[in-house]
Each structure stands twice: as C-alpha cells, then as structure tokens.
Write an enzyme that holds these catalytic residues in place. Structure first.
Site, PDB file in Angstrom:
ATOM      1  N   GLU A 104      47.376  33.276  34.757  1.00  0.00           N
ATOM      2  CA  GLU A 104      46.426  34.027  33.942  1.00  0.00           C
ATOM      3  C   GLU A 104      45.159  33.191  33.742  1.00  0.00           C
ATOM      4  OE1 GLU A 104      48.499  37.170  31.389  1.00  0.00           O
ATOM      5  OE2 GLU A 104      48.569  35.307  30.270  1.00  0.00           O
TER       6      GLU A 104
ATOM      7  N   GLU B 121      46.787  31.854  24.726  1.00  0.00           N
ATOM      8  CA  GLU B 121      46.427  31.994  23.304  1.00  0.00           C
ATOM      9  C   GLU B 121      47.282  31.055  22.447  1.00  0.00           C
ATOM     10  OE1 GLU B 121      46.793  36.265  23.192  1.00  0.00           O
ATOM     11  OE2 GLU B 121      45.040  36.383  24.503  1.00  0.00           O
TER      12      GLU B 121
ATOM     13  N   LYS C 210      50.822  41.557  22.228  1.00  0.00           N
ATOM     14  CA  LYS C 210      50.179  40.556  21.347  1.00  0.00           C
ATOM     15  C   LYS C 210      50.362  40.959  19.873  1.00  0.00           C
ATOM     16  CE  LYS C 210      47.134  39.395  25.115  1.00  0.00           C
ATOM     17  NZ  LYS C 210      45.896  38.797  25.575  1.00  0.00           N
TER      18      LYS C 210
ATOM     19  N   GLY D 283      41.428  39.528  28.477  1.00  0.00           N
ATOM     20  CA  GLY D 283      40.778  40.338  27.447  1.00  0.00           C
ATOM     21  C   GLY D 283      39.270  40.459  27.621  1.00  0.00           C
TER      22      GLY D 283
ATOM     23  N   SER E  52      43.094  41.021  32.450  1.00  0.00           N
ATOM     24  CA  SER E  52      42.384  42.290  32.646  1.00  0.00           C
ATOM     25  C   SER E  52      42.948  43.135  33.790  1.00  0.00           C
ATOM     26  CB  SER E  52      40.884  42.042  32.846  1.00  0.00           C
ATOM     27  OG  SER E  52      40.331  41.474  31.670  1.00  0.00           O
TER      28      SER E  52
ATOM     29  N   HIS F 269      51.674  31.056  26.677  1.00  0.00           N
ATOM     30  CA  HIS F 269      50.493  31.916  26.836  1.00  0.00           C
ATOM     31  C   HIS F 269      49.252  31.111  26.431  1.00  0.00           C
ATOM     32  CE1 HIS F 269      47.586  35.112  26.259  1.00  0.00           C
ATOM     33  NE2 HIS F 269      48.363  35.868  27.025  1.00  0.00           N
TER      34      HIS F 269
ATOM     35  N   ASN G   2      52.293  42.803  27.407  1.00  0.00           N
ATOM     36  CA  ASN G   2      52.230  41.896  26.266  1.00  0.00           C
ATOM     37  C   ASN G   2      51.369  42.550  25.184  1.00  0.00           C
ATOM     38  OD1 ASN G   2      51.838  39.796  24.484  1.00  0.00           O
ATOM     39  ND2 ASN G   2      50.589  38.559  25.879  1.00  0.00           N
TER      40      ASN G   2
END
Ligand code: PGA
Length: 254
Positions: free
Chosen positions: A169, A99, A11, A175, A215, A97, A9
């Site tokens: 996730e 985010e 992003k 991240g 990660s 996701h 991904n």
C-alpha cells in the site's frame, strides 16, 4: 493459481447499525459471486464484528480485525488480543497498516510480534507495507518495503507463508484518489516476491498472496488484477459503498 483475496478495510467508520446495513446490502450483491473464484474479507471496527458475524454466517464472507495486540491478555487498556478476535468470528487480521505505523507509532518490531502472535492463535495476518512519496521520489521504494517484510517475517518458518497475505500500500495512494499504476504496483509486488524467494522455499512463496491497496476503485480494479503478481486488493474508502465493493469483488479478467 492463487485464489484472489479482496479485503475491505472499513477503518474507523460505521456504527453497529450502519455496519449491519452495509453488510446486508453487500451480502445481497455478492450472492452470485463464486467462492471458488475469490475470497472476500471484511474488516469492520471491533464494535461491529460480532453483530456482523451473525449476518454473514451463511455466506462466504470472512471477517478480519483491523489490529491486535501480541499479548494474550492483561493490563493493556484499549487493546484486543488474537483470541478475542477469533472469539467474535475473525479469521484474518490486518497488521502494520500505515495509519497504525504513522499515527500510532507502530514499529517493525511490534509488527513482527503481532504477526507471530496472530499465527500462533490461528489468525491469518494481512501485513501492510508501503513507501511515502518522498521515499518513492528518492528511489527507495523497493528497499523500504523489502526491509519492512524482512522484519515482519523475522523468526517465521516457510510453512507459515500460506497463511499470510502481504498488502503493498503506497502511503501516497491511500485515501488520496491517486493510485499506483498497475505497472508501478506490479514492479513492487514482483520485488516482494523475489525477496520471499531469497528467504523461503519455492512452494511456500507460491502460496503467499501479495495484494495491492491504495485508492482501489471499480474503475481500476480490472487493470490491477490483470498483473501477474497482484493477487487481490485491500480496499478502504470504496469498501464503504456496497455497490462499489461488490464490483471490485467481481473484477473482470482482462
Ligand atoms: P483507500 O485505503 O482504498 O481508501 O485508499 C486503503 C487502505 O488504507 O487499506
């Protein structure tokens, strides 16, 4: 045995030129990878997908959208439909996701609409779920992700499960360099599979991949993939480095 799915991904990173460079390097590095052993999927920004589709045309790399809208078209400024993603060569789409959920206020209901629209159009959803650090510390991890999946799959028949991947996730691991231990991830993957067994028939559940994200790096992929219920990885930061992503794709069986 399900074929593992390793998805990158990107992003909101890479211009078209940077994306093309990255994928040319990756294509070279993955030349020896056996397509029967692992499925490799990339989710570049929308603006690069079409260019990249030409570069990977004769490879086994597949393309993925990072998001979609559930409507087929119309006055939805800034949005992209399932048919548009298919028209640039996507076979997959990431949905829900964290985010998108946190920064763009996507709800479970929106995630469900997106999943149904993607499947109807012939795109395979990678549905993301995960808990915050607070939720983990309060012991709410399993109930949170199970509820997210129940809602995401609402109205879906078992036959569709083979086209779906679920990405666990943990939000605190995305991240941050902090990864869930393989045992922590396995526990949640197992709980997700148990929920699917409650909702659907055995064959359908066995056809669904549950992948881990947060990660993922060359130095932790092997131990993650050694877990019985981890069927692949959704990789953010490390997918922007061709060597790292290639090593992740070529994970070693421990
Ligand atoms: P990360 O991102 O690998 O950079 O933690 C994972 C993701 O957000 O899918």
């Amino acid at each position: 045995m399900l074929k593992p799915l390793i998805a990158g991904n990107w992003k909101m990173n890479t211009t078209v030129h940077q994306g093309v460079d990255l994928v040319i390097k990756l294509r070279e590095l993955l030349k020896g990878a056996d397509p029967d052993e692992v499925e490799v999927v990339l989710a570049p920004p929308f603006t690069s997908i079409h260019h990249i589709s030409h570069i990977i045309a004769d490879s086994h790399i597949r393309l993925c959208g990072q998001n979609l809208h559930w409507e087929k078209g119309g006055a939805y400024t800034g949005e992209v439909s399932a048919d548009m993603l298919i028209s640039v060569g996507c076979r997959y789409v990431i949905i829900g996701h964290s985010e998108r959920r946190e920064l763009f206020k996507e709800t479970d209901e929106m995630v469900n609409k997106k999943v149904l629209a993607a499947l109807k159009a012939g795109l395979r959803p990678i549905i993301c779920v995960g808990e915050t650090l607070d939720e983990r510390e309060l012991g709410k991890t399993i109930s949170k992700v199970q509820l997210q999946i129940k809602k995401a799959l609402s109205g879906l028949a078992g036959g569709a499960l083979k086209d779906i991947a679920i990405a666990y996730e943990p939000i605190w691991a995305i991240g941050t360099g902090r990864t869930a231990t393989p045992q922590m991830a396995e526990e949640v993957h197992n709980a997700l599979r148990e929920l699917l067994f409650e909702l659907y028939d055995t064959d359908s559940v066995k056809s669904t991949r549950v992948i881990y994200g947060g990660s993922v790096k060359p130095d932790n992929i092997d131990s993650l993939m050694a877990q019985p219920n981890i069927d692949g990885a959704l990789v953010g930061g490390a997918s922007l480095k061709a060597e790292d992503f290639a090593r992740i794709v070529k994970f070693r069986h421990l």
